[in-house]
Write an enzyme that holds these catalytic residues in place. Structure first.
Site, short mmCIF file in Angstrom:
data_model
loop_
_atom_site.label_atom_id
_atom_site.label_comp_id
_atom_site.label_asym_id
_atom_site.label_seq_id
_atom_site.Cartn_x
_atom_site.Cartn_y
_atom_site.Cartn_z
N ARG A 253 0.85 -1.19 0.00
CA ARG A 253 0.00 0.00 0.00
C ARG A 253 0.88 1.24 0.00
O ARG A 253 1.88 1.30 0.72
CB ARG A 253 -0.94 0.02 1.20
CG ARG A 253 -2.10 -0.96 1.11
CD ARG A 253 -3.07 -0.56 0.01
NE ARG A 253 -4.22 -1.46 -0.09
CZ ARG A 253 -4.30 -2.50 -0.90
NH1 ARG A 253 -3.26 -2.80 -1.68
NH2 ARG A 253 -5.39 -3.23 -0.96
N GLU A 282 -2.37 7.29 -5.48
CA GLU A 282 -2.54 6.62 -6.77
C GLU A 282 -3.96 6.68 -7.30
O GLU A 282 -4.19 6.51 -8.50
CB GLU A 282 -2.10 5.16 -6.68
CG GLU A 282 -3.00 4.28 -5.83
CD GLU A 282 -2.56 2.83 -5.83
OE1 GLU A 282 -3.38 1.97 -6.18
OE2 GLU A 282 -1.39 2.56 -5.49
#
Length: 354
Positions: A253, A282
């Site tokens: 992550r 992202e």
């Protein structure tokens, strides 16, 4: 049972439609044979929405029973209240992580949440090794050189993985797969996890403190969930503990890494290599084509300027096998939510968080 499927890509539609058809045939066969467990389970129908689930798009969920979401869908309190008002009773995550869901609010609203805790862990593990090997042996640079007729080796010098110490943070299913691959390369592996795996310990895997792992590892690779405790686990202090020229890999992550600290360490030369399949912000970039856009994220753009940084767009999960398993397990989660008592909650296949 009507399910609103958000952040849908064409390849997901293909895989989920095939999995749903296979399930429908299996249940029809069981009914024909008077198998009791096949009775009373409603068929599952998906409506595929290509955009993300947000507070704005949640208004589309009126008349649906559940939503199926991915890593960058936004399930904060505001979105959850709108889903609740629309009649949504279940959130089916088609991924392992659930840091994008306000679990406390979901529980308060009596919206159950499921995830896919394990889908072909070797898939992400192999992508991890692909990043390590590509950064090390610079095969991406060699490919471009040879295409241009340049066979010069200067600048392509790598190192031998054999006998190098690799620190693996997080020893869940993916971490375990990474460890076994690294052992095959002859690496010395150090691990950190708040909950050590006894089977791995019996296999000779060494657990140590984070400080010890950072200070001894030539390569540090992250395979842990994003929580309040692990947020920005990689920061100025932890990077300072690493040997000069160390390699950092993240296929877990993006929020595990403080990007600005990584950039400073790259500029100073303290970090020698960085491989990222995830990025903290992202959701504004990944899974979409921005080749004609001016990317506004200056931090991301700065990362791309370094010759020793390799970024892939969250593709670590992206294999035929993994997509098929994700679809099958997600369907099982939805069947459990619909009342299929033949499925066991919290086993390797079905896992409800709340």
């Amino acid at each position: 049972m009507k399910v609103a499927f958000f952040s849908a890509k064409p390849y997901e539609e293909t895989v989920f439609k095939a999995a749903a058809l296979s399930l429908e045939k299996a249940l029809s066969s069981e009914k024909a044979l008077s198998v009791e467990k096949a009775e009373g389970i409603p068929p599952i129908s998906f409506t595929y929405f290509p955009h993300q689930l947000t507070a704005e798009t949640a208004l589309l969920c009126q008349g649906y029973d559940a939503v199926c979401v991915f890593v960058n869908d936004e399930l904060n309190a505001k979105t959850l209240y709108i889903l609740h008002e629309a009649g949504i009773k279940h959130i089916a995550l088609r991924c392992a992580g659930f840091n994008n869901v306000d679990i406390a609010t979901a529980h308060e609203l009596n919206i159950s949440v499921s995830r896919v805790p394990a889908y072909s862990p070797e898939t992400v593990a192999e992508h991890t090794l692909a990043l390590i090997l590509t950064l090390n042996r610079k095969t991406h640079k060699a490919y471009n050189r040879v295409k241009e007729g340049n066979f010069e080796l200067s600048g392509l010098l790598g190192f031998t993985l054999h006998n190098k110490t690799v620190g693996v943070i997080g020893t869940g299913r993916i971490g375990q797969s990474v460890i076994r691959i690294l052992k095959g390369f002859g690496c010395n592996v150090l691990c950190y996890d708040p909950y050590p795996n006894e089977q791995l310990k019996q296999e000779g895997v060494v657990y140590t403190s984070l400080e010890s792992l950072f200070s001894q590892s030539h390569i540090v690779t992250l395979h842990c969930p994003l929580t309040e405790q692990s947020y920005h686990l990689i920061n100025e202090s932890s990077i300072a503990l690493m040997p000069k020229g160390a390699m950092l890999i993240n296929t877990s992550r993006g929020g595990l890494i403080d990007d600005k600290s990584v950039i400073n360490a790259l500029k100073s030369g303290h970090l020698g290599y960085v491989g990222l399949d995830v990025y903290e912000r992202e959701s504004e970039l990944f899974f979409s084509d921005h080749s004609q856009d001016i990317i506004q994220d200056d931090v991301f753009q700065r990362l791309l300027t370094f010759p020793n940084v390799l970024v892939t767009g969250h593709q670590g999960f992206f294999t035929k096998e993994a997509l098929s398993e994700i679809a099958t397990i997600t369907l099982d989660n939805l069947r459990f939510f619909a009342g299929d008592s033949s499925l066991n909650v919290n086993n390797n296949m079905v896992q409800h968080i709340t």
